[in-house]
Design a protein around this motif. Structure first.
Motif, PDB file in Angstrom:
ATOM      1  N   GLU A 117      -0.184 -34.559  31.902  1.00 17.43           N
ATOM      2  CA  GLU A 117      -0.650 -33.644  31.053  1.00 17.43           C
ATOM      3  C   GLU A 117      -2.164 -34.287  30.504  1.00 17.43           C
ATOM      4  O   GLU A 117      -2.065 -35.627  30.511  1.00 17.43           O
ATOM      5  N   ILE A 119      -4.693 -33.796  27.577  1.00 11.11           N
ATOM      6  CA  ILE A 119      -4.936 -33.068  26.212  1.00 11.11           C
ATOM      7  C   ILE A 119      -6.176 -32.578  25.910  1.00 11.11           C
ATOM      8  O   ILE A 119      -7.264 -33.604  25.894  1.00 11.11           O
ATOM      9  N   VAL A 140      -3.093 -29.499  28.315  1.00 10.82           N
ATOM     10  CA  VAL A 140      -2.513 -29.010  27.056  1.00 10.82           C
ATOM     11  C   VAL A 140      -3.484 -28.921  25.767  1.00 10.82           C
ATOM     12  O   VAL A 140      -4.441 -29.825  25.781  1.00 10.82           O
ATOM     13  N   VAL A 142      -5.206 -28.237  22.124  1.00  9.08           N
ATOM     14  CA  VAL A 142      -4.906 -28.468  20.830  1.00  9.08           C
ATOM     15  C   VAL A 142      -5.882 -27.890  20.294  1.00  9.08           C
ATOM     16  O   VAL A 142      -7.260 -27.970  20.180  1.00  9.08           O
ATOM     17  N   GLN A 143      -5.600 -26.681  19.310  1.00 11.07           N
ATOM     18  CA  GLN A 143      -6.674 -25.821  18.500  1.00 11.07           C
ATOM     19  C   GLN A 143      -7.291 -26.551  17.548  1.00 11.07           C
ATOM     20  O   GLN A 143      -6.764 -26.896  16.774  1.00 11.07           O
ATOM     21  N   ALA A 156      -2.056 -32.604  14.526  1.00  8.40           N
ATOM     22  CA  ALA A 156      -2.148 -31.673  15.841  1.00  8.40           C
ATOM     23  C   ALA A 156      -2.260 -32.493  17.259  1.00  8.40           C
ATOM     24  O   ALA A 156      -1.573 -32.191  18.073  1.00  8.40           O
ATOM     25  N   LEU A 157      -3.004 -33.565  17.159  1.00 12.10           N
ATOM     26  CA  LEU A 157      -3.048 -34.541  18.133  1.00 12.10           C
ATOM     27  C   LEU A 157      -1.863 -35.300  18.460  1.00 12.10           C
ATOM     28  O   LEU A 157      -0.857 -35.202  19.628  1.00 12.10           O
ATOM     29  N   ALA A 159       1.131 -34.100  17.591  1.00 11.30           N
ATOM     30  CA  ALA A 159       2.298 -33.289  18.072  1.00 11.30           C
ATOM     31  C   ALA A 159       1.916 -32.749  19.599  1.00 11.30           C
ATOM     32  O   ALA A 159       3.108 -32.247  20.011  1.00 11.30           O
ATOM     33  N   ALA A 160       0.869 -33.104  20.237  1.00 10.44           N
ATOM     34  CA  ALA A 160       0.536 -32.509  21.509  1.00 10.44           C
ATOM     35  C   ALA A 160       1.219 -33.754  22.477  1.00 10.44           C
ATOM     36  O   ALA A 160       1.211 -33.294  23.683  1.00 10.44           O
ATOM     37  N   THR A 162       3.176 -36.007  24.675  1.00 14.26           N
ATOM     38  CA  THR A 162       4.376 -36.151  25.222  1.00 14.26           C
ATOM     39  C   THR A 162       4.306 -37.375  26.102  1.00 14.26           C
ATOM     40  O   THR A 162       3.476 -37.987  26.694  1.00 14.26           O
ATOM     41  N   THR A 165       1.943 -37.165  29.062  1.00 11.84           N
ATOM     42  CA  THR A 165       0.360 -37.228  28.535  1.00 11.84           C
ATOM     43  C   THR A 165      -0.134 -38.400  29.227  1.00 11.84           C
ATOM     44  O   THR A 165      -0.046 -39.605  28.967  1.00 11.84           O
TER      45      THR A 165
END
Length: 400
Positions: A117, A119, A140, A142-143, A156-157, A159-160, A162, A165
């Protein structure tokens, strides 16, 4: 058996190129078109850089070179990183490619496996997700926070991330939003990355020198030196020196990664254009006066466009820290109908109607992963920008 590859099916044509092409077609047909869709400085390459390219031709420096850059250019890049970013690299840690896009592509192709993944903050440059996909990885998103000028938060970073990543792709100042992260904002992000040692960082610092209002540029490995061994710091000469067509991008990173990227490039393009490499040596080592001059012009244009767009009914335009783009919201325009009867269902419909009815070419926000917005490149003259803003204002006034 299908003739075209499954990898190709994962890739979309570039929307920015498509809008620029459509504008060119209309202009060729006799329409009065103002194209604000291309991300390219309108200034000419500085004379000393052009002269260096001409000398390379005259002196016969037109043969193949080392796959990923001549020694003189690699040393110039090392000197640049040390001088401007406080980063120490050796020539073995430097990769030179045919543009920044190839640097990113090589890195993804050399490192991604199915299930990996990457980000990517949104809004993003249109090519990022497709390069990840063609490399077999999974983007993936991240808004970015509109209240923060479309920058992402550390939460937010976090949370994205995994176990899958592999990369965090970071672009500041941003294309398309122009958002630049302060040192404190970037430190908050690197603090998150320090908690996840399996995540590598790929920066896109192409707009490093185009910053305004005293904003101080910084890059992740500079802010957090402990990330140095897992960061690929990417840059190039295209935007800072108006050398888009010369096609020279470069990066500094760990020796093993640079070697893998070299291997990938050796079986694709091989060396970048020899003449362009010598011109890039002059760009990095020669007089830097041009940068301040172009920055002043872009600063003035930014202020002109932000003011002009905020005077348009239904448009809200943040003031970006850098680059030469603005990324206004058109949320208040959605659902309305243009003067010629076009329903504004989304930002693509807005940009299409704007082009067809006023001759102003922009790029719709969905292309960059965040709607309802559109991107304007203000890399053109003050007079053209003022006229474009007047046309956009009239178009918005006609929405009912």
């Amino acid at each position: 058996m299908a003739f075209l590859s499954d990898s190709l099916a994962r890739v979309k044509p570039s929307p920015t190129v498509a809008m620029t092409g459509k504008a060119a077609e209309l202009k060729a047909a006799g329409r009065d078109i103002i194209s604000l869709s291309a991300g390219e400085p309108d200034f000419d390459t500085p004379q000393n850089i052009k002269d260096a390219g001409a000398r390379a031709i005259t002196e016969g420096r037109t043969k193949y070179t080392t796959v990923d850059g001549i020694a003189e250019l690699k040393q110039a890049i090392c000197d640049k990183f040390a001088r401007e970013n406080g980063l120490t690299y050796t020539p073995a840690q430097i990769s030179v490619s045919s543009g920044g896009k190839q640097v990113l592509f090589n890195a993804f192709m050399a490192t991604l496996n199915p299930g990996d993944e990457v980000i990517i903050p949104t809004p993003y440059w249109v090519s990022y997700p497709d390069m990840v996909l063609i490399g077999g990885g999974t983007p993936v998103f991240v808004q970015g926070n509109p209240e923060m000028g479309y920058k992402i938060t550390p939460e937010a970073l976090e949370a994205a991330i995994t176990p899958n990543t592999k990369w965090f792709l970071f672009n500041s100042p941003s294309n398309p939003s122009g958002a630049g992260y302060t040192r404190a904002e970037l430190k908050a992000l690197t603090d998150v990355l320090m908690r996840h040692p399996h995540v590598w960082v790929m920066t896109d610092d192409m707009y490093e020198h185009l910053v305004f209002d005293g904003f101080e540029f910084c890059t992740p490995a500079e802010v957090e030196p402990a990330l140095y061994d897992r960061t690929l710091t990417v840059n190039g000469v295209s935007k800072a020196y108006a050398m888009t067509g010369w096609r020279i991008g470069y990066a500094g990173g760990p020796v093993e990664l640079i070697a893998a990227m070299r291997k990938m490039q050796s079986q694709s393009t091989s060396n970048p254009c020899t003449i362009s490499q010598w011109a890039a040596v002059e760009a990095l080592n020669g007089a830097q006066d041009y940068i301040a001059q172009s920055r002043e012009a872009f600063h003035r244009r930014r202020d002109l466009v932000v003011a002009g767009l905020n005077a348009c009914e239904g448009i809200t335009c943040p003031t970006p820290e850098g680059a030469f783009y603005v990324y206004p919201s058109i949320a208040a325009c959605i659902g309305k109908t243009s003067a010629t009867g076009t329903k504004i269902t989304d930002d693509e419909a807005f940009c299409t109607a704007l082009l067809e009815e006023t001759g102003v070419a922009t790029v719709f926000g969905a292309a960059f992963g965040l709607s309802p917005n559109f991107r304007i490149s203000y890399a053109t003259s003050d007079e053209v920008l003022a006229e474009a803003c007047n046309r956009i204002k009239a178009f918005c006034a006609g929405l009912k």
